[in-house]
Write a protein that holds these residues in place. Structure first.
Motif, mmCIF file in Angstrom:
data_model
loop_
_atom_site.group_PDB
_atom_site.id
_atom_site.type_symbol
_atom_site.label_atom_id
_atom_site.label_comp_id
_atom_site.label_asym_id
_atom_site.label_seq_id
_atom_site.Cartn_x
_atom_site.Cartn_y
_atom_site.Cartn_z
ATOM 1 N N VAL A 116 -21.569 -4.547 -39.424
ATOM 2 C CA VAL A 116 -22.224 -5.660 -38.716
ATOM 3 C C VAL A 116 -21.663 -5.725 -37.299
ATOM 4 O O VAL A 116 -20.449 -5.632 -37.097
ATOM 5 N N TYR A 117 -22.538 -5.872 -36.328
ATOM 6 C CA TYR A 117 -22.127 -5.884 -34.925
ATOM 7 C C TYR A 117 -21.915 -7.305 -34.444
ATOM 8 O O TYR A 117 -22.708 -8.204 -34.733
ATOM 9 N N THR A 118 -20.828 -7.506 -33.688
ATOM 10 C CA THR A 118 -20.547 -8.813 -33.102
ATOM 11 C C THR A 118 -20.675 -8.812 -31.586
ATOM 12 O O THR A 118 -20.671 -9.869 -30.977
ATOM 13 N N GLY A 119 -20.775 -7.646 -30.968
ATOM 14 C CA GLY A 119 -20.915 -7.575 -29.518
ATOM 15 C C GLY A 119 -21.541 -6.263 -29.096
ATOM 16 O O GLY A 119 -21.454 -5.256 -29.806
ATOM 17 N N ILE A 120 -22.189 -6.304 -27.932
ATOM 18 C CA ILE A 120 -22.839 -5.105 -27.399
ATOM 19 C C ILE A 120 -22.813 -5.198 -25.874
ATOM 20 O O ILE A 120 -22.865 -6.295 -25.306
ATOM 21 N N ASP A 121 -22.694 -4.055 -25.211
ATOM 22 C CA ASP A 121 -22.761 -4.004 -23.758
ATOM 23 C C ASP A 121 -23.298 -2.648 -23.343
ATOM 24 O O ASP A 121 -23.055 -1.641 -24.007
ATOM 25 N N HIS A 122 -24.040 -2.624 -22.252
ATOM 26 C CA HIS A 122 -24.627 -1.394 -21.735
ATOM 27 C C HIS A 122 -23.844 -0.937 -20.520
ATOM 28 O O HIS A 122 -23.370 -1.755 -19.734
ATOM 29 N N HIS A 123 -23.720 0.368 -20.343
ATOM 30 C CA HIS A 123 -23.036 0.929 -19.183
ATOM 31 C C HIS A 123 -23.848 0.604 -17.933
ATOM 32 O O HIS A 123 -25.068 0.486 -17.978
ATOM 33 N N TRP A 124 -23.158 0.472 -16.803
ATOM 34 C CA TRP A 124 -23.809 0.055 -15.564
ATOM 35 C C TRP A 124 -24.741 1.106 -14.994
ATOM 36 O O TRP A 124 -25.739 0.761 -14.365
ATOM 37 N N LYS A 125 -24.451 2.393 -15.219
ATOM 38 C CA LYS A 125 -25.284 3.443 -14.634
ATOM 39 C C LYS A 125 -25.831 4.419 -15.661
ATOM 40 O O LYS A 125 -26.964 4.856 -15.550
ATOM 41 N N THR A 146 -34.052 -11.070 -13.641
ATOM 42 C CA THR A 146 -34.065 -10.801 -15.073
ATOM 43 C C THR A 146 -32.864 -11.455 -15.738
ATOM 44 O O THR A 146 -31.723 -11.137 -15.423
ATOM 45 N N VAL A 147 -33.128 -12.390 -16.637
ATOM 46 C CA VAL A 147 -32.103 -13.064 -17.420
ATOM 47 C C VAL A 147 -32.517 -12.990 -18.873
ATOM 48 O O VAL A 147 -33.668 -13.249 -19.213
ATOM 49 N N LEU A 148 -31.587 -12.608 -19.739
ATOM 50 C CA LEU A 148 -31.850 -12.518 -21.166
ATOM 51 C C LEU A 148 -31.113 -13.639 -21.875
ATOM 52 O O LEU A 148 -30.011 -14.011 -21.483
ATOM 53 N N SER A 149 -31.712 -14.187 -22.928
ATOM 54 C CA SER A 149 -31.090 -15.283 -23.657
ATOM 55 C C SER A 149 -31.062 -14.963 -25.145
ATOM 56 O O SER A 149 -31.904 -14.240 -25.655
ATOM 57 N N ASN A 161 -27.494 -19.747 -27.235
ATOM 58 C CA ASN A 161 -26.076 -19.521 -27.482
ATOM 59 C C ASN A 161 -25.442 -18.631 -26.411
ATOM 60 O O ASN A 161 -24.279 -18.788 -26.095
ATOM 61 N N CYS A 162 -26.190 -17.681 -25.855
ATOM 62 C CA CYS A 162 -25.621 -16.787 -24.855
ATOM 63 C C CYS A 162 -26.689 -16.402 -23.840
ATOM 64 O O CYS A 162 -27.868 -16.397 -24.135
ATOM 65 N N LEU A 163 -26.230 -16.100 -22.637
ATOM 66 C CA LEU A 163 -27.092 -15.639 -21.550
ATOM 67 C C LEU A 163 -26.502 -14.367 -20.967
ATOM 68 O O LEU A 163 -25.287 -14.197 -20.920
ATOM 69 N N ALA A 164 -27.356 -13.474 -20.538
ATOM 70 C CA ALA A 164 -26.929 -12.250 -19.866
ATOM 71 C C ALA A 164 -27.875 -11.987 -18.709
ATOM 72 O O ALA A 164 -29.072 -12.242 -18.809
ATOM 73 N N LYS A 165 -27.318 -11.495 -17.617
ATOM 74 C CA LYS A 165 -28.155 -11.178 -16.462
ATOM 75 C C LYS A 165 -28.204 -9.673 -16.284
ATOM 76 O O LYS A 165 -27.289 -8.959 -16.669
ATOM 77 N N HIS A 166 -29.270 -9.205 -15.698
ATOM 78 C CA HIS A 166 -29.423 -7.791 -15.407
ATOM 79 C C HIS A 166 -28.482 -7.449 -14.263
ATOM 80 O O HIS A 166 -28.383 -8.192 -13.291
ATOM 81 N N PRO A 167 -27.769 -6.321 -14.334
ATOM 82 C CA PRO A 167 -26.795 -6.019 -13.277
ATOM 83 C C PRO A 167 -27.417 -5.703 -11.919
ATOM 84 O O PRO A 167 -26.767 -5.847 -10.902
ATOM 85 N N LYS A 168 -28.684 -5.304 -11.874
ATOM 86 C CA LYS A 168 -29.303 -4.938 -10.601
ATOM 87 C C LYS A 168 -30.462 -5.836 -10.202
ATOM 88 O O LYS A 168 -30.797 -5.931 -9.040
ATOM 89 N N SER A 169 -31.090 -6.509 -11.162
ATOM 90 C CA SER A 169 -32.239 -7.356 -10.874
ATOM 91 C C SER A 169 -31.840 -8.822 -10.984
ATOM 92 O O SER A 169 -31.385 -9.270 -12.034
#
Length: 183
Positions: A122-131, A81-84, A70-78
């Protein structure tokens, strides 16, 4: 007296059925087709380009999902690394945030989360800070979390609207600027 006669074999120009292709006589004399060689060169070049465009090299398999991804995310520095994520019911709407190590488990080893945070909604979204070791979650409210704490640093609400996504701004890394998408 000379008599010249034209004779044609009907097998060369008559179709046997309606589904057969009609044969068209061609003259292969190169003087009648002066642009045949450049035309064939262009066709070969275009075919080569199209093969490169439509080539689909197999990079990796996203194993571990029982349903469609359903969703893909890539690592900001690597770049490797791809997360699914998939909607196969593994995680569920259980109001938890789990932090996992990026390396997979060893053979025969059970994978356990490094850190688990129990939230209020209930959480619908999450994001990590870049640094910084900070992340944001959203649902009924937006929470900013420190990775090592079990309570949010700050919580923000926008009335009764549900928030579907939250993203940190990759340009403004010194302050906690993020994008919020409301339903």
């Amino acid at each position: 007296m000379k008599v010249k006669m034209l004779s044609r074999n009907p097998d060369n120009y008559v179709r046997e059925t309606k589904l057969d292709l009609q044969r068209v006589p061609r003259n292969y004399d190169p003087t009648l087709h002066p642009f045949e060689v450049p035309r064939e060169y262009v066709r070969a070049l275009n075919a080569t380009k199209l093969e490169r465009v439509f080539a689909k090299p197999f990079l990796a398999s996203l194993d571990g999902h029982r349903d469609g991804v359903n969703c893909l995310a890539k690592h900001p520095k690597s770049l490797t690394t791809v997360l699914s994520g998939a909607c196969d019911g593994e995680v569920g709407d259980d109001k938890t945030v789990k932090q996992w190590k990026m390396d997979g488990p060893s053979y025969g080893e059970e994978e356990e989360p490094l850190h688990t945070i129990l939230g209020k909604t209930v959480y619908t979204g999450i994001d990590h800070h870049w640094k910084d070791p900070v992340f944001a979650t959203c649902g009924q409210q937006v929470d900013i979390w420190d990775e090592q704490r079990t309570n949010p640093i700050c919580s923000m609400t926008w009335g009764f609207d549900s928030i579907s996504s939250v993203k940190f701004n990759p340009i403004e890394v010194m302050c906690y600027c993020f994008l919020v998408i409301l339903y």
